[in-house]
Design a protein around this motif. Structure first.
Motif, PDB file in Angstrom:
ATOM      1  N   THR A 169      36.089  21.776  41.162  1.00 31.67           N
ATOM      2  CA  THR A 169      35.797  23.154  41.559  1.00 31.67           C
ATOM      3  C   THR A 169      36.556  24.111  40.658  1.00 31.67           C
ATOM      4  O   THR A 169      36.016  25.125  40.189  1.00 31.67           O
ATOM      5  CB  THR A 169      36.183  23.389  43.027  1.00 31.67           C
ATOM      6  OG1 THR A 169      35.450  22.487  43.858  1.00 31.67           O
ATOM      7  CG2 THR A 169      35.886  24.816  43.448  1.00 31.67           C
ATOM      8  N   ILE A 170      37.823  23.799  40.402  1.00 34.67           N
ATOM      9  CA  ILE A 170      38.642  24.617  39.512  1.00 34.67           C
ATOM     10  C   ILE A 170      38.033  24.673  38.115  1.00 34.67           C
ATOM     11  O   ILE A 170      38.035  25.719  37.457  1.00 34.67           O
ATOM     12  CB  ILE A 170      40.085  24.058  39.482  1.00 34.67           C
ATOM     13  CG1 ILE A 170      40.805  24.428  40.778  1.00 34.67           C
ATOM     14  CG2 ILE A 170      40.853  24.553  38.264  1.00 34.67           C
ATOM     15  CD1 ILE A 170      42.164  23.807  40.943  1.00 34.67           C
ATOM     16  N   ALA A 171      37.473  23.551  37.670  1.00 35.89           N
ATOM     17  CA  ALA A 171      36.877  23.490  36.333  1.00 35.89           C
ATOM     18  C   ALA A 171      35.592  24.302  36.239  1.00 35.89           C
ATOM     19  O   ALA A 171      35.110  24.578  35.137  1.00 35.89           O
ATOM     20  CB  ALA A 171      36.606  22.038  35.947  1.00 35.89           C
ATOM     21  N   GLN A 172      35.019  24.688  37.373  1.00 41.03           N
ATOM     22  CA  GLN A 172      33.748  25.411  37.373  1.00 41.03           C
ATOM     23  C   GLN A 172      33.914  26.926  37.464  1.00 41.03           C
ATOM     24  O   GLN A 172      32.941  27.659  37.280  1.00 41.03           O
ATOM     25  CB  GLN A 172      32.883  24.936  38.555  1.00 41.03           C
ATOM     26  CG  GLN A 172      32.380  23.512  38.418  1.00 41.03           C
ATOM     27  CD  GLN A 172      31.629  23.049  39.663  1.00 41.03           C
ATOM     28  OE1 GLN A 172      31.890  23.499  40.781  1.00 41.03           O
ATOM     29  NE2 GLN A 172      30.678  22.146  39.487  1.00 41.03           N
ATOM     30  N   LEU A 173      35.123  27.405  37.743  1.00 38.60           N
ATOM     31  CA  LEU A 173      35.292  28.833  38.031  1.00 38.60           C
ATOM     32  C   LEU A 173      36.040  29.555  36.919  1.00 38.60           C
ATOM     33  O   LEU A 173      37.228  29.330  36.684  1.00 38.60           O
ATOM     34  CB  LEU A 173      36.035  29.004  39.367  1.00 38.60           C
ATOM     35  CG  LEU A 173      36.197  30.437  39.885  1.00 38.60           C
ATOM     36  CD1 LEU A 173      34.849  31.161  39.930  1.00 38.60           C
ATOM     37  CD2 LEU A 173      36.835  30.420  41.271  1.00 38.60           C
ATOM     38  N   GLY A 174      35.313  30.449  36.225  1.00 37.76           N
ATOM     39  CA  GLY A 174      35.918  31.279  35.189  1.00 37.76           C
ATOM     40  C   GLY A 174      36.786  32.372  35.785  1.00 37.76           C
ATOM     41  O   GLY A 174      36.486  32.903  36.866  1.00 37.76           O
ATOM     42  N   ILE A 175      37.849  32.742  35.083  1.00 40.93           N
ATOM     43  CA  ILE A 175      38.819  33.708  35.609  1.00 40.93           C
ATOM     44  C   ILE A 175      38.462  35.133  35.177  1.00 40.93           C
ATOM     45  O   ILE A 175      38.170  35.391  34.009  1.00 40.93           O
ATOM     46  CB  ILE A 175      40.237  33.351  35.128  1.00 40.93           C
ATOM     47  CG1 ILE A 175      40.574  31.905  35.509  1.00 40.93           C
ATOM     48  CG2 ILE A 175      41.256  34.322  35.715  1.00 40.93           C
ATOM     49  CD1 ILE A 175      40.450  31.591  36.994  1.00 40.93           C
ATOM     50  N   VAL A 176      38.512  36.055  36.149  1.00 40.30           N
ATOM     51  CA  VAL A 176      38.190  37.463  35.903  1.00 40.30           C
ATOM     52  C   VAL A 176      39.450  38.312  36.056  1.00 40.30           C
ATOM     53  O   VAL A 176      40.400  37.915  36.730  1.00 40.30           O
ATOM     54  CB  VAL A 176      37.091  37.966  36.868  1.00 40.30           C
ATOM     55  CG1 VAL A 176      35.831  37.124  36.736  1.00 40.30           C
ATOM     56  CG2 VAL A 176      37.585  37.946  38.320  1.00 40.30           C
ATOM     57  N   PRO A 177      39.473  39.503  35.441  1.00 39.62           N
ATOM     58  CA  PRO A 177      40.647  40.380  35.542  1.00 39.62           C
ATOM     59  C   PRO A 177      40.635  41.213  36.825  1.00 39.62           C
ATOM     60  O   PRO A 177      39.665  41.923  37.106  1.00 39.62           O
ATOM     61  CB  PRO A 177      40.527  41.266  34.306  1.00 39.62           C
ATOM     62  CG  PRO A 177      39.059  41.327  34.024  1.00 39.62           C
ATOM     63  CD  PRO A 177      38.481  40.015  34.483  1.00 39.62           C
ATOM     64  N   GLU A 178      41.708  41.139  37.574  1.00 37.25           N
ATOM     65  CA  GLU A 178      41.798  41.882  38.825  1.00 37.25           C
ATOM     66  C   GLU A 178      41.724  43.383  38.592  1.00 37.25           C
ATOM     67  O   GLU A 178      41.115  44.127  39.375  1.00 37.25           O
ATOM     68  CB  GLU A 178      43.105  41.531  39.536  1.00 37.25           C
ATOM     69  CG  GLU A 178      43.306  42.259  40.846  1.00 37.25           C
ATOM     70  CD  GLU A 178      44.590  41.872  41.553  1.00 37.25           C
ATOM     71  OE1 GLU A 178      44.764  42.263  42.721  1.00 37.25           O
ATOM     72  OE2 GLU A 178      45.424  41.170  40.921  1.00 37.25           O
ATOM     73  N   SER A 179      42.299  43.861  37.500  1.00 36.97           N
ATOM     74  CA  SER A 179      42.446  45.304  37.282  1.00 36.97           C
ATOM     75  C   SER A 179      41.124  46.036  37.122  1.00 36.97           C
ATOM     76  O   SER A 179      41.032  47.226  37.451  1.00 36.97           O
ATOM     77  CB  SER A 179      43.317  45.560  36.047  1.00 36.97           C
ATOM     78  OG  SER A 179      42.688  45.040  34.879  1.00 36.97           O
TER      79      SER A 179
END
Length: 548
Positions: A169-179
């Motif tokens: 699951t972690i490998a499937q989720l790209g990280i976005v900027p909170e700001s």
């Protein structure tokens, strides 16, 4: 609490500096100017550009609503699946899991910037996972209790129950900027901010989108500096574009891949994008789902009927007749993956299939070629999604073989998505799955998911023994420890979810994903593709090159 490091799964930076994302510098040693001097490609204006004939871009580029779960060059993940189908570090430099499997702690890189210039911190990781859970769209994060940024480079996940597949699951989720994240994120080109090897610079919806290399990327700079992705939903449109030299690579199908195009060749990508038949395992007793849809089928509830449809169909014949040879026989939902049980492989055995039917009392008493039992014919409708020519072709081949080999009367029928949901709990259907996570096996066969409208287990398959194996797999501390339990769920020597056992599915083929590729374009080592032909192709765009 004692921690155990998953070194066998994730390749650490200290172990191999050549791994993408572990170089410690955004300087790959080759300048953009040097790449421009690398020469001209056979069909692209420069060796740094590629034009791609694609199917659809989707409605959003937001990972929190499901974009990029099969891989995307726009976003970074904590870990990723490489061309060898192994997990390796991306943003992460290491991670540990507590003995009870409930606490996962990741250390991340400190040199990563988003494409808007802001640094990527552990707080962005925590925000991404919380936002995704709140949106409750594609990603299943029901087991996630909390995700906390301990400091700028440490993030801690707490789960409500052990979940060994959480790493996938972690490998499937790209990280976005909170700001800068908002409800508009991912809906326009200027609302797409990631930290992957590429950035989205233009999006003409329904027509094209353009990617350019991210100069601030923490890994090796891609040799393909610009990718123009043309949206061409119809396969014949993509064929014409390839023939006219308008694209360097184009998605194609088994029906068109035999077409010869000067200066191009066909690349084949192995997949677990399977096609098979869902077979309701319970009888029709008048029960309905909570939405009022009929449950059960008095023919396919017989395990001998289900096994006959597994053994009595020649998979190679389907591949030849329906798919022009562009597929591989399928035996489960996870062929070739580390958690697959090779004992699931079966040989075509028409005599055995016929014997199973006769054992259950299905006999052709009137000589019309169709078997009957208690006055009822061995007959049912086989649905497929209307407009899907590949599924229709597979369904027709199965129906013809089932009649000729075993005396079934199967009516093939194209249905709408709405009708599918209404009928799939009581009628067989050509379906397809394909995932690089064993979570798919859990969703397909665990009794807790039986009869939901998510398409995983419309057969209402339940088994205490299977549940026990699947729960043991999910409760394992390491993914390697879980493999034996996934495999036993498929076949333990006596029973299981496979076609040797309870056969809630009859699996037939794994689709070969096909692409017309201009000579001289190297698309790198493609991992085994999941379901879907488009985005898995360009997940490794940063590894593509033009040969001199």
């Amino acid at each position: 609490m004692k921690n155990r490091r998953k070194a066998a799964l994730v390749l650490l930076c200290a172990a191999a500096l050549t791994i993408t994302g572990c170089s410690g510098s955004s300087d790959s040693g080759t300048s953009l100017a040097q790449k421009e001097e690398a020469g001209k490609s056979a069909g692209s204006e420069a060796a740094s550009e590629v034009t791609i004939g694609f199917t659809s871009e989707g409605d959003s580029f937001d990972p929190c609503t499901g974009f990029g779960y099969t891989g995307s060059p726009l976003y970074s993940n904590l870990v990723k699946v490489n061309g060898e189908n192994q997990l390796e570090n991306d943003l992460a430099v290491s991670y540990t899991v507590s003995e009870d499997g409930l606490v996962w702690t990741f250390k991340i890189r400190d040199d990563v910037k988003f494409t808007n210039g802001e640094p990527l911190k552990a707080s962005d990781v925590a925000f991404t996972f919380h936002t995704t859970k709140e949106k409750a769209t594609y990603m299943d994060l029901t087991m996630l209790e909390s995700c906390t940024a301990v400091d700028d480079t440490t993030v801690e996940f707490k789960l409500s129950k052990p979940c060994v597949t959480f790493i996938y699951t972690i490998a499937q989720l790209g990280i976005v900027p909170e700001s800068v994240y908002s409800d508009q994120f991912g809906l326009e080109a200027d609302q797409v901010v990631g930290s992957g090897p590429y950035k989205l610079v233009q999006w003409d919806k329904g027509q094209q989108f353009i990617l350019e290399a991210n100069e601030e990327y923490y890994g090796e700079q891609p040799q393909i500096e610009r990718a123009i992705v043309l949206i061409q939903e119809e396969e014949d449109v993509r064929l014409v574009a390839a023939q006219a030299g308008e694209v360097d690579i184009a998605l194609t199908s088994a029906t068109l891949a035999a077409t010869e195009i000067e200066g191009m060749h066909v690349e084949e990508a192995e997949s677990v994008d399977n096609r098979g038949i869902t077979l309701p395992t319970v009888p029709d007793t008048g029960k309905v789902t909570e939405d009022g849809y009929k449950i059960g089928n008095n023919i396919t509830c017989d395990v001998n009927v289900r096994k006959a449809l597994s053994y009595g169909i020649d998979r190679e014949k389907i591949i030849t007749e329906a798919l022009n040879g562009y597929a591989a026989p399928a035996y489960s939902e996870c062929d070739g993956m580390p958690w697959w049980n090779e004992a699931c492989v079966i040989e075509t055995d028409i005599d055995y299939a016929v014997a199973l039917l006769e054992e259950s009392g299905w006999i052709d008493t009137d000589g019309d070629g169709i078997r009957e039992k208690n006055g009822e014919e061995l007959a049912f409708h086989l649905m497929y999604f209307a407009g899907d020519s590949m599924r229709q072709a597979v369904a027709m081949s199965v129906a013809n073989q089932a009649k000729e080999n075993m005396g079934f009367a199967i009516t093939v029928e194209g249905v709408s998505a709405d009708d599918t949901v209404k009928r799939m709990f009581s009628e067989p259907m050509i379906m397809g799955w394909g995932s690089d996570s064993p979570m798919t096996s859990y969703m397909l066969y665990h009794s807790s998911n039986a009869g939901k409208t998510d398409f995983y287990n419309p057969e209402f398959y339940t088994s205490e023994k299977t549940d026990a194996y699947l729960d043991a797999a999910m409760n394992s501390i390491s993914i390697e420890d879980s493999y034996e339990w996934w495999q036993k769920a498929q076949w333990d020597g006596e029973t299981g979810t496979s076609m040797k056992g309870e056969a809630p599915w009859a699996f037939y083929v794994n689709m070969t994903h096909l692409y017309f590729v201009k000579d001289g374009l190297d698309i790198g080592k493609q991992r085994i593709h999941a379901h879907g032909q488009a985005w898995p192709l360009i997940a490794n765009l940063a590894e593509w090159t033009w040969e001199a």
